[in-house]
Design a protein around this motif. Structure first.
Motif, short mmCIF file in Angstrom:
data_model
loop_
_atom_site.label_atom_id
_atom_site.label_comp_id
_atom_site.label_asym_id
_atom_site.label_seq_id
_atom_site.Cartn_x
_atom_site.Cartn_y
_atom_site.Cartn_z
N GLY A 239 0.79 -1.22 0.00
CA GLY A 239 0.00 0.00 0.00
C GLY A 239 0.83 1.27 0.00
O GLY A 239 2.06 1.26 -0.06
N PRO A 240 0.14 2.43 0.11
CA PRO A 240 0.78 3.74 -0.09
C PRO A 240 1.28 4.41 1.18
O PRO A 240 1.47 5.62 1.20
CB PRO A 240 -0.36 4.55 -0.70
N THR A 241 1.50 3.65 2.25
CA THR A 241 1.86 4.26 3.53
C THR A 241 3.07 5.19 3.40
O THR A 241 3.02 6.36 3.79
CB THR A 241 2.16 3.18 4.59
N ALA A 242 4.20 4.67 2.88
CA ALA A 242 5.42 5.47 2.79
C ALA A 242 5.22 6.68 1.88
O ALA A 242 5.66 7.78 2.20
CB ALA A 242 6.57 4.60 2.31
N LYS A 243 4.57 6.47 0.74
CA LYS A 243 4.33 7.56 -0.21
C LYS A 243 3.52 8.68 0.45
O LYS A 243 3.87 9.86 0.35
CB LYS A 243 3.59 7.04 -1.43
N MET A 244 2.45 8.32 1.12
CA MET A 244 1.59 9.32 1.73
C MET A 244 2.31 10.06 2.85
O MET A 244 2.17 11.28 2.99
CB MET A 244 0.32 8.66 2.27
N MET A 245 3.10 9.34 3.64
CA MET A 245 3.82 9.99 4.73
C MET A 245 4.81 11.01 4.19
O MET A 245 4.90 12.14 4.70
CB MET A 245 4.52 8.95 5.59
N ARG A 246 5.54 10.64 3.15
CA ARG A 246 6.50 11.58 2.56
C ARG A 246 5.80 12.81 2.02
O ARG A 246 6.26 13.95 2.22
CB ARG A 246 7.30 10.89 1.46
N GLU A 247 4.68 12.62 1.34
CA GLU A 247 3.97 13.74 0.74
C GLU A 247 3.35 14.67 1.78
O GLU A 247 3.16 15.86 1.53
CB GLU A 247 2.90 13.22 -0.21
N LEU A 248 3.07 14.14 2.96
CA LEU A 248 2.52 14.95 4.05
C LEU A 248 3.62 15.54 4.92
O LEU A 248 3.33 16.13 5.97
CB LEU A 248 1.57 14.09 4.89
N GLY A 249 4.87 15.36 4.51
CA GLY A 249 5.98 15.94 5.24
C GLY A 249 6.41 15.15 6.46
O GLY A 249 7.08 15.68 7.35
N LEU A 250 6.05 13.87 6.49
CA LEU A 250 6.39 13.02 7.61
C LEU A 250 7.55 12.09 7.23
O LEU A 250 7.75 11.78 6.05
CB LEU A 250 5.18 12.17 8.02
N GLU A 251 8.29 11.65 8.20
CA GLU A 251 9.38 10.72 7.96
C GLU A 251 8.79 9.34 7.67
O GLU A 251 8.09 8.77 8.51
CB GLU A 251 10.30 10.64 9.18
N ALA A 252 9.07 8.82 6.48
CA ALA A 252 8.53 7.51 6.08
C ALA A 252 9.43 6.41 6.61
O ALA A 252 10.25 5.84 5.89
CB ALA A 252 8.40 7.43 4.57
N SER A 253 9.27 6.13 7.88
CA SER A 253 10.11 5.14 8.54
C SER A 253 9.37 4.57 9.72
O SER A 253 8.30 5.06 10.12
CB SER A 253 11.41 5.79 9.03
N ALA A 254 9.94 3.53 10.32
CA ALA A 254 9.35 2.96 11.53
C ALA A 254 9.28 4.02 12.63
O ALA A 254 8.29 4.12 13.36
CB ALA A 254 10.16 1.76 11.99
N ALA A 255 10.32 4.84 12.72
CA ALA A 255 10.33 5.91 13.72
C ALA A 255 9.26 6.95 13.42
O ALA A 255 8.62 7.48 14.33
CB ALA A 255 11.71 6.56 13.78
N GLY A 256 9.05 7.24 12.13
CA GLY A 256 8.03 8.21 11.75
C GLY A 256 6.63 7.76 12.13
O GLY A 256 5.80 8.57 12.56
N VAL A 257 6.37 6.47 11.98
CA VAL A 257 5.07 5.93 12.37
C VAL A 257 4.87 6.05 13.88
O VAL A 257 3.81 6.47 14.36
CB VAL A 257 4.91 4.46 11.93
N ALA A 258 5.91 5.70 14.64
CA ALA A 258 5.83 5.81 16.10
C ALA A 258 5.57 7.25 16.52
O ALA A 258 4.77 7.52 17.43
CB ALA A 258 7.11 5.29 16.75
N GLY A 259 6.23 8.18 15.84
CA GLY A 259 6.02 9.59 16.14
C GLY A 259 4.60 10.03 15.88
O GLY A 259 4.06 10.89 16.58
N ARG A 260 3.99 9.44 14.87
CA ARG A 260 2.60 9.79 14.54
C ARG A 260 1.65 9.37 15.66
O ARG A 260 0.69 10.06 15.95
CB ARG A 260 2.22 9.10 13.23
#
Length: 316
Positions: A239-260
């Protein structure tokens, strides 16, 4: 009496894999699976609940393991006929799958709630664990791209996630109420763990958490909250998880998800490939194999997740 109830928050494909694992290592009365319904929409006059349906088919052993969505051994006469008649064919409904949507729509029009319809369908398909929508109230995920706002399924299926995502909103969430069983379980004092399955945090888990009172009820349950990262080595498993996170200015990583998820989490499970991210994550981190390619993988990750929750409970 020991706390035995496990609440799992889930989206579709990735979340359903862990939900299946949990269903196989817990008894039926110990597990409540909460499904995202922000993806729900109306198509060809029918009420479609993609994440609920994926969970239902996976738990019933009816899922199409090749596509990750829909039923196995599917046929497509209905869609062929619809397209031949000039109808909309971008969202494909198989003949077997169609029966579920027709029956759900019929019952909803008779006044049954989505929870009631889901519970009866699960019973008829032999699913023992409780599967509930996040709310019986209407919530719809919308995406803003360059051309303006669009329904999530338009973005996800018809446009195949191509538009750049600038913003998301969950229409109706502010007025929605958590489904009654969720609130009752979280208030029971018997919750062993709240598990956030490896689903897209933005479009699968955040609609659930956007419902007023949901985050507060989870925290007030007194149970450890443990999430499994849907990202391995900077890439989404599906799915588009990493793509969407990058486009929303979020870090597309395991750490980025935890931060969310922020301070909601007590524990976080990441893949061995992301070991270098541990120092960036505020919650307690456990390394595990998070790529679930077999039934054994699903069961093993479920056991690891529960073990982490039990360990965190002892540390409280």
């Amino acid at each position: 009496m020991s706390k035995r109830l496990v609440v799992a928050l889930s989206g579709g494909v990735g979340g359903a894999k862990l939900a299946l694992g949990l269903s196989r290592v817990l008894s039926a009365h110990e597990l409540l699976v909460v499904a995202n319904t922000g993806d729900d929409f109306e198509h060809l006059g029918l009420s479609i609940s993609p994440d609920l349906d994926t969970l239902t088919y996976v738990l019933a052993g009816l899922d199409n393991t090749v596509t990750g969505w829909g039923r196995r051994d599917e046929t497509w006469s209905f869609m062929e006929s619809i397209v031949a008649l000039g109808g909309d064919g971008w969202f494909r409904l198989g003949d077997r799958d169609l029966a579920l949507h027709v029956e759900r729509t019929r019952r909803l029009r008779l006044g049954q709630t989505l929870s009631e319809v889901t519970a009866d369908i699960c019973t008829r398909l032999g699913i023992g664990v409780r599967v509930v929508p996040m709310s019986d109230d209407r919530v719809r995920t919308r995406v803003r791209g360059d051309a303006g706002w669009m329904d999530f399924q338009d973005y996800f299926v018809r446009q195949q996630c191509r538009p750049v995502v600038h913003e998301l909103t969950f229409e109706g969430a502010a007025l929605a109420r958590p489904q009654a069983d969720i609130t009752a379980v979280l208030r029971s004092g018997q919750v062993r763990a709240v598990i956030v399955c490896p689903s897209n945090p933005i479009i699968s888990i955040e609609p659930i958490l956007a419902i007023p009172g949901m985050r507060e009820a989870i925290k007030a349950s007194g149970a450890p909250v443990v999430a499994v990262s849907p990202i391995i080595g900077g890439q989404a498993v599906k799915g588009p998880t990493a793509k969407m996170m990058r486009e929303l200015g979020l870090e597309a990583s395991a750490a980025g998800v935890a931060g969310r998820y922020g301070d909601l989490l007590d524990g976080y499970i990441i893949d061995h490939a992301d070991a270098d991210a541990i120092s960036k994550i505020g919650a307690r981190v456990m390394l595990a194999k998070t790529l679930m390619t077999s039934l054994h993988d699903r069961e093993t990750l479920a056991l690891v997740t529960l073990d982490v929750a039990d360990m965190l409970a002892l540390l409280r």
